[in-house]
Design a protein around this motif. Structure first.
Motif, PDB file in Angstrom:
ATOM      1  N   CYS A   1       0.746   3.718   2.012  1.00  0.00           N
ATOM      2  CA  CYS A   1       1.201   4.040   3.372  1.00  0.00           C
ATOM      3  C   CYS A   1       2.448   3.233   3.725  1.00  0.00           C
ATOM      4  O   CYS A   1       3.393   3.773   4.316  1.00  0.00           O
TER       5      CYS A   1
ATOM      6  N   THR B   1       0.839  -1.202   0.000  1.00  0.00           N
ATOM      7  CA  THR B   1       0.000   0.000   0.000  1.00  0.00           C
ATOM      8  C   THR B   1       0.879   1.260   0.000  1.00  0.00           C
ATOM      9  O   THR B   1       2.062   1.214   0.344  1.00  0.00           O
TER      10      THR B   1
ATOM     11  N   CYS C   1      -4.350   2.880  -1.456  1.00  0.00           N
ATOM     12  CA  CYS C   1      -5.214   2.784  -0.278  1.00  0.00           C
ATOM     13  C   CYS C   1      -6.013   4.066  -0.096  1.00  0.00           C
ATOM     14  O   CYS C   1      -6.932   4.107   0.722  1.00  0.00           O
TER      15      CYS C   1
ATOM     16  N   HIS D   1      -4.927   6.864   1.088  1.00  0.00           N
ATOM     17  CA  HIS D   1      -4.455   7.694   2.206  1.00  0.00           C
ATOM     18  C   HIS D   1      -3.350   8.607   1.675  1.00  0.00           C
ATOM     19  O   HIS D   1      -2.173   8.382   1.898  1.00  0.00           O
TER      20      HIS D   1
ATOM     21  N   CYS E   1      -4.490   1.110   7.883  1.00  0.00           N
ATOM     22  CA  CYS E   1      -4.412   1.093   6.421  1.00  0.00           C
ATOM     23  C   CYS E   1      -4.921  -0.246   5.873  1.00  0.00           C
ATOM     24  O   CYS E   1      -5.758  -0.274   4.959  1.00  0.00           O
TER      25      CYS E   1
END
Ligand SMILES: [Zn+2]
Length: 297
Positions: free
Chosen positions: A64, A62, A93, A95, A109
């Motif tokens: 993150c 991901t 993701c 974010h 996450c």
């Protein structure tokens, strides 16, 4: 040992495929710590993932998690970890750094990626490889998530979490029943019901036994079963007889125990006597009679 575990893992992944619809290539979400630890013990992460799940894999990381690797760039092995992570497909993701100046905790996450709608289901059928125990514990609560971690340079595939096991067993029972219905008729179903109601053998057996007696009297093979049913019927019939027998005894005794009747009659006579005795004095004979009777007995 190794061969035994390998066999176990193959079976486990077959169960995930059967129950939760996993298919190759398996999408494996790896976290930053997994990438670091694999490098530390010079493990070819992608190859080892593949041999663990017994199938082709597509490792994913991901946004993150890769940001965390970039943040640790200057630490020993930092660059190698980034290089390895770059070979994996990036999982968006959502974010974004603009919104999240700090990358989300792995647990947050991955929860949003594996179970985006918080329904407790592994929507995209991810396998998750995480070195964080809390992350794996959280993911055990989501149905059908194969979990992988590295312990002492050994890659481990966790046994199926309890909730997933329950779903698998339910699914297997459902399939088993469906097959039974296809292959055999009503008789098999009845037998299965008997097997299921182990606790209430006496009642169900009695009913079945009675039905068989009525319907299948000529067949010779099933006669022993009928007998068993009859044996089962006895305790019940005994129970029924007990209340029946006692009234019979009473009826039988009635002529024999005429003395008791006469005693009762005598008592009545006494009462009448006492009534007669009290009658002239007291104006309430009915009330006086029971009180006298109580005193005598
Ligand atoms: Zn994220």
């Amino acid at each position: 040992m190794r061969g035994k575990r390998s066999k176990q893992y193959r079976k486990l992944m077959e169960q995930f495929s059967m129950t939760f619809g996993f298919r190759e290539p398996y999408q494996v979400l790896v976290d930053a710590e997994m990438v670091k630890d694999a490098n530390k013990c010079t493990m070819d992460l992608a190859a080892r993932l593949q041999s663990t799940v017994h199938g082709k894999v597509k490792p994913l990381i991901t946004q993150c998690e890769i940001r965390k690797l970039y943040a640790d760039k200057d630490q020993p092995g930092g660059n190698a970890a980034i290089e390895l992570a770059k070979t994996f497909e990036r999982r968006r993701c959502g974010h974004h750094p603009d919104e999240y100046p700090k990358p989300l905790e792995t647990i947050e996450c991955l929860r949003s990626v594996v179970d985006p709608k918080s329904t407790g289901e592994n929507k995209h059928r991810y396998v998750v490889a995480s070195q964080n125990l809390d992350v794996r514990r959280m993911l055990r609560g989501i149905r059908g998530v194969p979990l992988i971690y590295i312990k002492r340079s050994v890659m481990i595939l966790e046994p199926m979490a309890d909730e997933s096991v329950q779903i698998r067993e339910r699914e297997e029972r459902r399939k088993f029943r469906a097959e039974l219905k296809k292959t055999v008729g009503k008789r098999k179903r009845e037998e299965k019901d008997e097997g299921a109601d182990n606790g209430d053998h006496s009642e169900s057996d009695d009913e079945d036994g009675d039905r068989r007696k009525a319907t299948q009297a000529p067949t010779t093979e099933k006669k022993p079963k009928k007998h068993r049913g009859a044996k089962g019927a006895n305790p019940l019939s005994v129970k029924k007889k007990k209340p029946q027998q006692t009234p019979k005894k009473e009826t039988d005794k009635k002529p024999e125990t005429a003395a008791s009747d006469t005693k009762a009659k005598r008592k009545r006579r006494k009462k009448t006597k006492s009534e007669n005795a009290t009658a002239p004095g007291a104006s309430e004979p009915a009330a006086a009679a029971p009180s006298n009777a109580g005193g005598e007995s």
